[in-house]
Design a protein around this motif. Structure first.
Motif, mmCIF file in Angstrom:
data_model
loop_
_atom_site.group_PDB
_atom_site.id
_atom_site.type_symbol
_atom_site.label_atom_id
_atom_site.label_comp_id
_atom_site.label_asym_id
_atom_site.label_seq_id
_atom_site.Cartn_x
_atom_site.Cartn_y
_atom_site.Cartn_z
ATOM 1 N N ALA A 407 -6.116 -15.599 -8.753
ATOM 2 C CA ALA A 407 -6.317 -14.252 -8.204
ATOM 3 C C ALA A 407 -5.681 -14.143 -6.817
ATOM 4 N N VAL A 408 -5.830 -15.182 -6.008
ATOM 5 C CA VAL A 408 -5.198 -15.179 -4.684
ATOM 6 C C VAL A 408 -3.682 -15.194 -4.824
ATOM 7 N N LEU A 409 -3.157 -15.962 -5.785
ATOM 8 C CA LEU A 409 -1.717 -15.984 -6.023
ATOM 9 C C LEU A 409 -1.199 -14.605 -6.388
ATOM 10 N N ALA A 410 -1.932 -13.903 -7.261
ATOM 11 C CA ALA A 410 -1.517 -12.551 -7.661
ATOM 12 C C ALA A 410 -1.521 -11.606 -6.464
ATOM 13 N N GLU A 411 -2.519 -11.754 -5.615
ATOM 14 C CA GLU A 411 -2.605 -10.903 -4.423
ATOM 15 C C GLU A 411 -1.444 -11.200 -3.467
ATOM 16 N N LEU A 412 -1.129 -12.483 -3.298
ATOM 17 C CA LEU A 412 -0.003 -12.857 -2.432
ATOM 18 C C LEU A 412 1.322 -12.352 -2.994
ATOM 19 N N ALA A 413 1.479 -12.441 -4.325
ATOM 20 C CA ALA A 413 2.706 -11.965 -4.952
ATOM 21 C C ALA A 413 2.848 -10.455 -4.789
ATOM 22 N N ALA A 414 1.732 -9.720 -4.912
ATOM 23 C CA ALA A 414 1.762 -8.269 -4.748
ATOM 24 C C ALA A 414 2.143 -7.886 -3.321
ATOM 25 N N GLU A 415 1.590 -8.619 -2.357
ATOM 26 C CA GLU A 415 1.931 -8.342 -0.957
ATOM 27 C C GLU A 415 3.408 -8.628 -0.690
ATOM 28 N N ALA A 416 3.913 -9.722 -1.273
ATOM 29 C CA ALA A 416 5.327 -10.053 -1.090
ATOM 30 C C ALA A 416 6.225 -9.001 -1.711
ATOM 31 N N ALA A 417 5.839 -8.507 -2.902
ATOM 32 C CA ALA A 417 6.630 -7.476 -3.578
ATOM 33 C C ALA A 417 6.621 -6.179 -2.778
ATOM 34 N N GLU A 418 5.455 -5.815 -2.247
ATOM 35 C CA GLU A 418 5.342 -4.594 -1.448
ATOM 36 C C GLU A 418 6.197 -4.684 -0.193
ATOM 37 N N GLY A 419 6.207 -5.868 0.424
ATOM 38 C CA GLY A 419 7.040 -6.051 1.603
ATOM 39 C C GLY A 419 8.515 -5.992 1.274
ATOM 40 N N ALA A 420 8.898 -6.501 0.105
ATOM 41 C CA ALA A 420 10.298 -6.478 -0.304
ATOM 42 C C ALA A 420 10.758 -5.066 -0.610
ATOM 43 N N GLU A 421 9.852 -4.245 -1.208
ATOM 44 C CA GLU A 421 10.213 -2.854 -1.530
ATOM 45 C C GLU A 421 10.429 -2.042 -0.273
ATOM 46 N N GLY A 422 9.576 -2.300 0.751
ATOM 47 C CA GLY A 422 9.770 -1.588 2.013
ATOM 48 C C GLY A 422 11.085 -1.999 2.644
ATOM 49 N N GLY A 423 11.290 -3.298 2.729
ATOM 50 C CA GLY A 423 12.549 -3.901 3.170
ATOM 51 C C GLY A 423 13.093 -3.359 4.474
ATOM 52 N N PRO A 424 14.388 -3.548 4.693
ATOM 53 C CA PRO A 424 15.043 -3.136 5.941
ATOM 54 C C PRO A 424 15.036 -1.634 6.133
ATOM 55 N N ALA A 425 15.152 -0.867 5.020
ATOM 56 C CA ALA A 425 15.213 0.590 5.149
ATOM 57 C C ALA A 425 13.934 1.132 5.753
ATOM 58 N N LYS A 426 12.782 0.630 5.249
ATOM 59 C CA LYS A 426 11.507 1.102 5.768
ATOM 60 C C LYS A 426 11.362 0.749 7.235
ATOM 61 N N ARG A 427 11.803 -0.466 7.603
ATOM 62 C CA ARG A 427 11.694 -0.871 8.999
ATOM 63 C C ARG A 427 12.598 -0.013 9.873
ATOM 64 N N ALA A 428 13.770 0.373 9.319
ATOM 65 C CA ALA A 428 14.683 1.214 10.097
ATOM 66 C C ALA A 428 14.079 2.592 10.357
ATOM 67 N N ARG A 429 13.401 3.165 9.315
ATOM 68 C CA ARG A 429 12.789 4.479 9.490
ATOM 69 C C ARG A 429 11.650 4.441 10.505
ATOM 70 N N THR A 430 10.846 3.373 10.433
ATOM 71 C CA THR A 430 9.718 3.307 11.360
ATOM 72 C C THR A 430 10.175 3.044 12.782
ATOM 73 N N SER A 431 11.321 2.356 12.931
ATOM 74 C CA SER A 431 11.775 2.062 14.292
ATOM 75 C C SER A 431 12.452 3.275 14.931
ATOM 76 N N GLY A 432 12.915 4.266 14.095
ATOM 77 C CA GLY A 432 13.571 5.445 14.663
ATOM 78 C C GLY A 432 12.589 6.427 15.203
#
Length: 432
Positions: A407-432
């Motif tokens: 269950a912890v592995l699944a939660e970690l994988a979900a967090e990693a996937a969510e971070g990958a989807e946000g990626g550089p584009a999301k960070r660029a929008r939030t930094s602007g």
């Protein structure tokens, strides 16, 4: 009482860990020997780290006994000399040096098979020579061949199994059952020969010096990590009278060998410490490696055992601690999860390692009940057969605990996937 002079003040001395390993078990060995009424010690010396550590502790024992004869108080000198003469069965004997004493009370034997390598044989010889032991060698192939011959002559007195269907020719390259049986019979043959030789070697080597009776005590050389993992044969050379290293893990033993090589004048110990551990039951050193057989390194085993004993962790807590401790480390491939089932991410590797450890510890706990009495001074030492009163036969599935890890592995994988989807584009929008 008023005539007694006060005792001089002495500054306290705290021994470092290597000194504790050297001086605690060596004192225990001498005390056990002098109280036992036996003639000395016998050790199957393979040239590996474990048996070499045990041999070194006997050497340090001899060094300390002779040093006490030279520099102890008069009362102590008298008692120690009486003990030496009692053990050696030589009423007039006084050792000239510690190697002379070793040669009177310590016998080693390299128990070779067709799988033994020249390197381990040479290391065993050099170590025995450096410490003054009476060194011997035998070949156990004739014993194992005789046992296999006896099995080939097996007769089955039941109609449930036909004689034509009965298989009596196990092969090393056959099934897992055949392979393990042929490995284990080598190890168990060494135990039988160790006790046989321990009883006969004083008779075989004394000559005319003494006709006194008595035999040698057999020394074991199984470390903590092997006991926790169950990586040893039940009733092999781990089955002995006493075991001075049974409470010490592999990492500390290798550090001890390096220390003793420098501090105790036994240079071959560095060569032993540098070698990769091997049981040499299916091939010479290098062809069969302990860590590959176990599916985990001794360093990993040490951390897993520490979490289990010192930190009182179950599977989930162990996983959470080790994913941080092992961050950035390359882990040994699992023996239980291979191919398509092999872990892909680092967290999955840690999870599988934890599952492997608790599984093997559970299925092999029955071996812990037969472990040789050992010297226990480290807080990570389990000694489960005396102080852990839980049933030694227990379910090895750990269904709830392993499900919690998943269950912890699944939660970690979900967090990693969510971070990958946000990626550089999301960070660029939030930094602007």
């Amino acid at each position: 009482p008023l005539l007694l002079a006060p005792t001089p003040v002495r500054a306290p001395k705290l021994h470092d860990p290597m000194e504790e390993i050297a001086y605690g078990p060596s004192a225990w060995l001498w005390d056990y020997l002098r109280r036992s009424g036996q003639r000395g010690y016998f050790l199957p010396l393979s040239g590996g780290a474990d048996s070499s550590s045990t041999a070194t502790l006997v050497a340090i024992m001899c060094q300390r006994v002779v040093e006490e004869l030279r520099s102890g108080t008069e009362r102590s000198k008298k008692q120690v000399l009486a003990d030496v003469r009692k053990v050696t069965k030589r009423p007039q004997y006084t050792p000239t040096d510690w190697k002379d004493l070793s040669g009177k009370i310590f016998v080693t034997c390299y128990m070779a098979s067709r799988f033994s390598g020249q390197e381990t044989r040479e290391r065993a010889r050099l170590l025995a020579q450096d410490i003054g032991a009476v060194h011997t060698s035998i070949c156990i192939d004739s014993i194992t061949e005789a046992l296999q011959g006896t099995f080939r002559a097996l007769e089955c007195h039941t109609e449930k199994v036909s004689k034509a269907a009965l298989r009596t020719e196990p092969r090393m390259d056959g099934t897992v059952m055949e392979n393990l049986a042929l490995q284990n019979i080598q190890a168990r043959s060494r135990m039988v020969m160790a006790y046989f030789m321990a009883q006969l070697m004083p008779w075989a080597t004394d000559g005319d010096e003494t006709v006194a009776a008595g035999s040698l005590l057999v020394l074991g050389s199984a470390n903590v990590d092997e006991a926790l993992r169950g990586y040893y044969t039940k009733y092999d050379c781990s089955a002995a009278d006493i075991n001075p290293i049974g409470g010490i893990n592999k990492g500390d033993l290798k550090s001890f060998l390096q220390w003793a090589g420098r501090e105790k004048g036994i240079p071959v110990l560095q060569r032993v410490a540098d070698a990769k551990p091997s049981a040499e039951l299916t091939g010479a050193e290098g062809a069969q490696l302990d860590e590959e057989d176990m599916g985990m390194s001794y360093a990993e085993l040490g951390d897993l055992g520490h979490c289990r004993k010192i930190e009182h962790c179950g599977p989930l807590s162990t996983f959470l601690k080790l994913r941080t401790l092992w961050a950035g480390r390359r882990l040994t491939p699992s023996k239980r999860a291979r191919g398509a089932a092999a872990p892909r991410s680092f967290d999955e590797e840690v999870a599988q390692k934890v599952k492997d450890f608790f599984f093997y510890n559970a299925i092999n706990r029955h071996k812990m009940t037969t472990l040789t009495p050992s010297y226990h001074a480290e807080d990570y030492s389990p000694d489960d057969n005396r102080f852990d009163l839980r049933p030694f036969l227990q379910p090895a599935g750990f269904d709830a605990q392993f499900a919690a890890i998943d269950a912890v592995l699944a939660e970690l994988a979900a967090e990693a996937a969510e971070g990958a989807e946000g990626g550089p584009a999301k960070r660029a929008r939030t930094s602007g």
